[in-house]
Design an enzyme around this catalytic site. Structure first.
Site, PDB file in Angstrom:
ATOM      1  N   GLU A  43     -11.692 -25.564 -28.241  1.00 44.28           N
ATOM      2  CA  GLU A  43     -11.793 -26.972 -28.669  1.00 44.28           C
ATOM      3  C   GLU A  43     -11.134 -27.220 -30.025  1.00 44.28           C
ATOM      4  O   GLU A  43     -10.557 -28.285 -30.250  1.00 44.28           O
ATOM      5  CB  GLU A  43     -13.265 -27.414 -28.675  1.00 44.28           C
ATOM      6  N   HIS A  80     -25.487 -29.833 -21.363  1.00 50.22           N
ATOM      7  CA  HIS A  80     -24.621 -30.798 -20.675  1.00 50.22           C
ATOM      8  C   HIS A  80     -25.152 -32.216 -20.804  1.00 50.22           C
ATOM      9  O   HIS A  80     -24.734 -33.098 -20.067  1.00 50.22           O
ATOM     10  CB  HIS A  80     -24.490 -30.439 -19.184  1.00 50.22           C
TER      11      HIS A  80
END
Ligand SMILES: Cc1ncc(C[n+]2csc(CCOP(=O)(O)OP(=O)(O)O)c2C)c(N)n1
Length: 702
Positions: A433, A503
């Site tokens: 990322e 999540h």
């Protein structure tokens, strides 16, 4: 001296060596003068380039200022001087003058930046710059593939290269390895120079780097030319730099020079290396002093007489005196400019220009489809829009694309973009990322408009340094010399059932807290479409949060609003008019609040519901108008309650609207914990309809 060196010495003209000596001497004296200024309290920080001068001058001699692109480390004073930064400009930075080209008095000296020369503003976090450099090289690659984008570039040359330097310590950062992985995988035109002075402050290189040699470690990277040199030896450094630059210019791949240098002036003026470095080692290093070695070489080769050298040094000393005097007389940066250039001074995404009406046609579509439609429109409109991230492409291997339906994101938001616009404009990259955001920054500096995806909000954290210390600060820290407008799309939030702790989290307040960043969060398909278009066309970095619970809800669908539909930032939506109390909310809780509060109408409670849509900037005007009307307010959100987004809104209401309030400002938000897996447990953490009703009723009755 090696045979390589001897070969170069013979081939080197007198002018080259004399010129190099002059530059090393100049760099040394600028450092010495800056140290003096610091001791006199006329400069406020000092970190020197002493011991690194030779490799810097040697590398810069092979590069083209204002043509190639540069991401130099803070030790690169000599490198920058050789590129064309003047001693006067350096002293402007020392004293924090208004005309300091690095930053206008905002950054410490030696944080190089120079628009005209293509030296991209450097920050302090060690090693972050390597990803920007790779992104800049990726932009070169992009321009070579997408001609229409190249035509719009402010500067592009098909053989340009990107220089980046770092220390042995900085090479320990994960970002360095992420950058090599991508640069080598794509064979990008980057020259890495690791200036290894054996220490990172007090930590020796054998502790820093497994086996003590970075060049040994990186030799397995494909396409990477790895060269090692004594960076205090000019002829050797010059030859090695020449080879590396040629390799990269010819597009054979990236190159890495491992240059062994010294750091005799300690880490900075705040450090004393005698505390951790034995005297014997210091003396050994002193014998490799670049200035001494180059001076000796000139004498040995009889390239300059003692008198000529003295003359040259006197001339440099005079130049420095004059530069310091001018810098000390220069105007300091005025305090009333400190808030300037946090955001684009020319493009205002809250303005009417971004308020463009919808021209509906077609069947209602979901939020996923409407985000996809906005991406398609913008990619078609502007060849500089480029989409990348994890799994965003349809199929990484182009030759297999015709055989498959295509992935297009784990939520299918980017489906079909690669197939339609080609693999140069929509592609997958590694699960890294920091690399996604860091490279996007480098690309944006070059004029591209990356729209990148972080797969889940829960995984944005490796990119946090890039977001917090680079993305949001570049324009401000360079006083608008550089900027990196781009969009980071991030699925966020819970109410999924089963998403669990990794999540389903929220955390928008952490980003709303960062000056320089715009943060938006749509709650309907239509808003997602209009806000994303604004995000892409704006001139600021935008964090575009997509509540994934809303991606496919049928209740928020809308017909396609046309390819110019835009919603300005900072404009909330009055979802429901009311008189009893104001609910300030956003994201998944907008619809849930409307639904939950319907039954209260029978009790005569009429809530006014505001969907903020944009969290930074936010619509204070509408909040204030509503609170003045209802005199009661509940701030409602999905993120944790403490230090959450609502805390700021509630505090401001209490502060500025106190006299209009008939009840305390209330907040309803998630408990201060994490989202659990089992749906019943998730319900226990996130705000539920019954709680919304209870809170609204209590306020109404207060
Ligand atoms: C990410 C980050 N961590 C820590 C620091 C504090 N720091 C500044 S310079 C430095 C050492 C860097 O060593 P190296 O990369 O070898 O460069 P050198 O100073 O030796 O030239 C450290 C730890 C920082 N600036 N950034």
């Amino acid at each position: 001296m090696s045979t390589v060196t001897n070969h170069v010495v013979k081939a080197t003209k007198r002018e080259l060596l004399v010129g190099a000596y002059r530059m090393v001497y100049l760099s040394r004296r600028v450092d010495d003068k800056e140290i003096q200024l610091k001791r006199q309290n006329r400069a406020y920080f000092q970190i020197s380039g002493v011991g690194h001068e030779t490799i810097g001058v040697a590398a810069a001699l092979h590069l083209k200022a204002g043509y190639d692109w540069f991401y130099p480390y803070y030790r690169d004073r000599a490198f920058c001087l050789q590129l064309g930064v003047t001693p006067y400009e350096m002293f402007l930075a020392s004293v924090g003058a208004q005309d300091d080209p690095n930053s206008g008095g905002r950054q410490m000296p030696s944080h190089w930046g120079h628009r005209r020369l293509h030296i991209v503003s450097e920050s302090s976090p060690t090693g972050m710059q390597v990803l920007h450099a790779v992104g800049s090289a990726e932009a070169s690659h992009y321009f070579s593939l997408v001609k229409e984008a190249a035509e719009l570039a402010t500067s592009f040359h098909s053989d340009e290269i990107v220089y980046v330097s770092l220390g042995d310590g900085a090479s320990s950062e994960g970002e360095f390895w992420e950058s090599l992985n991508w640069a080598c995988g794509r064979e990008l035109p980057v020259l890495f120079v690791v200036e290894d002075n054996g220490y990172a402050i007090s930590v020796p290189v054998d502790v820093q780097t497994a086996g003590g040699s970075i060049s040994r470690l990186v030799k397995g990277f494909p396409h990477l030319l790895v060269l090692e040199c004594d960076g205090t030896d000019f002829p050797e450094s010059y030859e090695v730099a020449g080879k590396a630059v040629e390799y990269v210019r010819q597009r054979k791949g990236p190159a890495l020079i491992h240059a062994h240098v010294i750091r005799p002036y300690s880490h900075s003026l705040s450090d004393d290396e005698r505390l951790y470095k034995p005297e014997s080692l210091r003396q050994q290093e002193a014998r490799r002093d670049p200035l001494l070695r180059l001076g000796n070489l000139l004498r040995q080769e009889r390239l300059a007489s003692e008198e000529e050298m003295k003359e040259m040094e006197a001339e440099v000393d005079g130049e420095i005196r004059e530069a310091v005097d001018r810098a000390l007389a220069a105007a300091p940066a005025p305090p009333d400019t400190v808030m300037r250039n946090l955001y684009s001074p020319t493009v205002d995404p809250t303005s009417e220009h971004f308020d463009q009406p919808a021209k509906f046609h077609g069947e209602p579509k979901t939020m996923v489809d409407m985000i996809n439609a906005a991406l398609r429109d913008e990619m078609a409109r502007d060849p500089r829009v480029v989409v990348f991230g994890e799994d965003v492409a349809d199929c990484s291997h182009e030759d297999e694309l015709a055989k498959v339906k295509g992935k297009g994101g784990v939520f299918k938001v980017t489906h079909g973009l690669q197939r339609h616009f080609g693999s140069a404009r929509c592609y997958n990259c590694p699960i890294a990322e920091a690399s996604i955001v860091g490279r996007a920054i480098g690309m944006a500096v070059r004029g591209l408009k990356p729209v990148v995806e972080i797969q889940f909000f829960d995984y944005i954290w490796p990119a946090m340094m890039q977001i917090r210390d680079e993305l949001t600060t570049l324009r401000w820290r360079s006083d608008n010399a550089f900027s990196c407008p781009l969009v980071i799309r991030v699925p966020i939030g819970g109410y999924l059932a089963g998403g669990a702790i990794y999540h389903s989290q929220s955390g928008e307040s952490i980003f709303a807290h960062l000056p320089g960043l715009r943060v938006v969060i749509p709650s309907t398909a239509l808003d997602a479409n209009g806000l994303l278009r604004t995000a892409i066309r704006s001139d600021d970095p935008v964090l575009f949060l997509e509540p994934k619970h809303l991606y496919r809800q049928t209740y928020n669908r809308a017909p396609y609003p046309g390819r110019d539909y835009m919603i300005p930032f900072g404009k909330a939506k009055l979802v429901q008019e009311g008189t009893t109390l104001t609910i300030v909310t956003y994201g998944s809780l907008v619809h849930r609040a409307v639904q939950a509060l319907k039954p209260l109408e029978q009790e005569g409670i009429q809530p006014e519901i505001l969907d903020l849509r944009s969290l930074q900037p936010y619509d204070w005007e509408l909040i204030a108008a509503s609170v003045k009307k209802t005199n009661r307010v509940l701030v409602l959100h999905e993120d944790c309650v403490s230090w959450g987004y609502g805390a700021e809104i509630a505090a401001r209401i209490a502060d500025e609207l106190f006299e209009f309030l008939d009840a305390p400002v209330r907040r309803l938000a998630a408990k201060d914990g994490y989202i659990p897996y089992h749906p019943a447990l998730e319900d226990a953490v996130l705000p539920q309809p019954a709680e919304i009703v209870r809170a609204a009723r209590a306020l109404a009755e207060f």
